[in-house]
Design an enzyme around this catalytic site. Sequence first.
Site, PDB file in Angstrom:
ATOM      1  N   PRO A  72      66.000   5.230  41.505  1.00 24.15           N
ATOM      2  CA  PRO A  72      67.103   5.332  40.542  1.00 24.15           C
ATOM      3  C   PRO A  72      68.381   4.698  41.063  1.00 24.15           C
ATOM      4  CG  PRO A  72      65.877   7.373  40.614  1.00 24.15           C
ATOM      5  CD  PRO A  72      65.304   6.502  41.701  1.00 24.15           C
ATOM      6  N   CYS A  73      69.053   3.934  40.190  1.00 20.35           N
ATOM      7  CA  CYS A  73      70.158   3.094  40.645  1.00 20.35           C
ATOM      8  C   CYS A  73      71.532   3.592  40.230  1.00 20.35           C
ATOM      9  CB  CYS A  73      69.977   1.671  40.102  1.00 20.35           C
ATOM     10  SG  CYS A  73      70.040   1.564  38.295  1.00 20.35           S
ATOM     11  N   GLN A  74      71.614   4.694  39.455  1.00 23.04           N
ATOM     12  CA  GLN A  74      72.917   5.067  38.900  1.00 23.04           C
ATOM     13  C   GLN A  74      73.983   5.280  39.965  1.00 23.04           C
ATOM     14  OE1 GLN A  74      69.981   6.419  38.166  1.00 23.04           O
ATOM     15  NE2 GLN A  74      69.828   7.022  36.013  1.00 23.04           N
ATOM     16  N   SER A  75      73.597   5.866  41.095  1.00 25.76           N
ATOM     17  CA  SER A  75      74.588   6.188  42.118  1.00 25.76           C
ATOM     18  C   SER A  75      75.095   4.960  42.861  1.00 25.76           C
ATOM     19  CB  SER A  75      73.995   7.185  43.124  1.00 25.76           C
ATOM     20  OG  SER A  75      72.813   6.665  43.696  1.00 25.76           O
ATOM     21  N   TRP A  76      74.419   3.796  42.661  1.00 27.51           N
ATOM     22  CA  TRP A  76      74.857   2.576  43.319  1.00 27.51           C
ATOM     23  C   TRP A  76      75.626   1.654  42.373  1.00 27.51           C
ATOM     24  CZ3 TRP A  76      74.070   2.418  48.432  1.00 27.51           C
ATOM     25  CH2 TRP A  76      73.059   3.204  48.960  1.00 27.51           C
TER      26      TRP A  76
END
Length: 347
Positions: A72-76
């Site tokens: 999952p990429c949301q935090s980046w």
Amino acid sequence: MKIGSLFSGAGGLDLGFEQAGFEVAWANEYDKSIWATFRRNFPNTILDTRDIRDVPSEDIPDALDGIVGGPPCQSWSEAGARRGINDRRGQLFFEYIRVLQDKQPKFFLAENVQGMLFERNAEALQQIIEDFEDANYTVDYKLLNASDYGVPQDRKRVIFIGFRNDLDIRFTFPVLTQRPLTLHDCIADLQDTAIPAREKNHSNGDDLPVTNHEYWIGDYSSMYMSRNRVRGWDEPSYTIQASGRHAPLHPQANKMIKVEKDKFIFDPDSPYEYRRLTVREAARIQTFPDDFTFVYDRVGDGYKMVGNAVPVQFAYELACQIKAHLLNPDALDDERRLNQERLFALD
């Protein structure tokens, strides 16, 4: 060659590898709204639906040549909370590394947003690379734009590829020379197939003559109207988002008009109405074939599955390059060309 897929989503990465001749033997996806779509399109793949943190490594098949996936990429992301590796979702990268450490396949591919390369994430990025190396892999990574690989969309992503150290392989990223594909190349024939979603953006279901040809309805936020959202027929699409509300507008309408800073309006003289791209149009832009069916009741889930996927053609090109490194560097030239011509008419 067999691969395992982590954080599989609807399977864009998986399908690209299948088209390159790999077998997706096992996949893991925790989001239950995706399961029906994955099972419909990958009936021969074992789908593990547990949270990857609850999947012991011994439950994953041993005879895998590769592991692929995009944690999952949301935090980046630039639009996200910007917490990177300190975010619980960002830490899922370490689950990916844990699987690599325990299963030791010949190669891996990991995909994530370009925010990983921002200066504020430099320390975390270095830690991730070191962990890949400590897991016994020679790692190469690069920021790529999918539009350079047969995808009609500007979509920049960081790709990590590693080969097990004993293979003594350094990856060379593919360089393609074909002209960029445009919206006209991939969705011109779909212009008259669009149907608005039902009330509250529910699917039309069996009332659609062809599946997934519905578009999100509803107001446009002030943030949405802060810039132009229309790309022309002769351009690649804006990045396909994992949200119906934020889907790009169809190129049938004129480009939006700037009236002041951070404020655009629809051109009242546009010959066609403004509407968002349909789920199927977004899927075409993500290079999913038309026989790939997205299963959902809420149209937003369709956009989510499409927007979170790795474009199929992008995945295919990377898979071909990985296979060429493992086998014969010249063996897949004809297969790559034929597959591109099947997806789109290049002339």
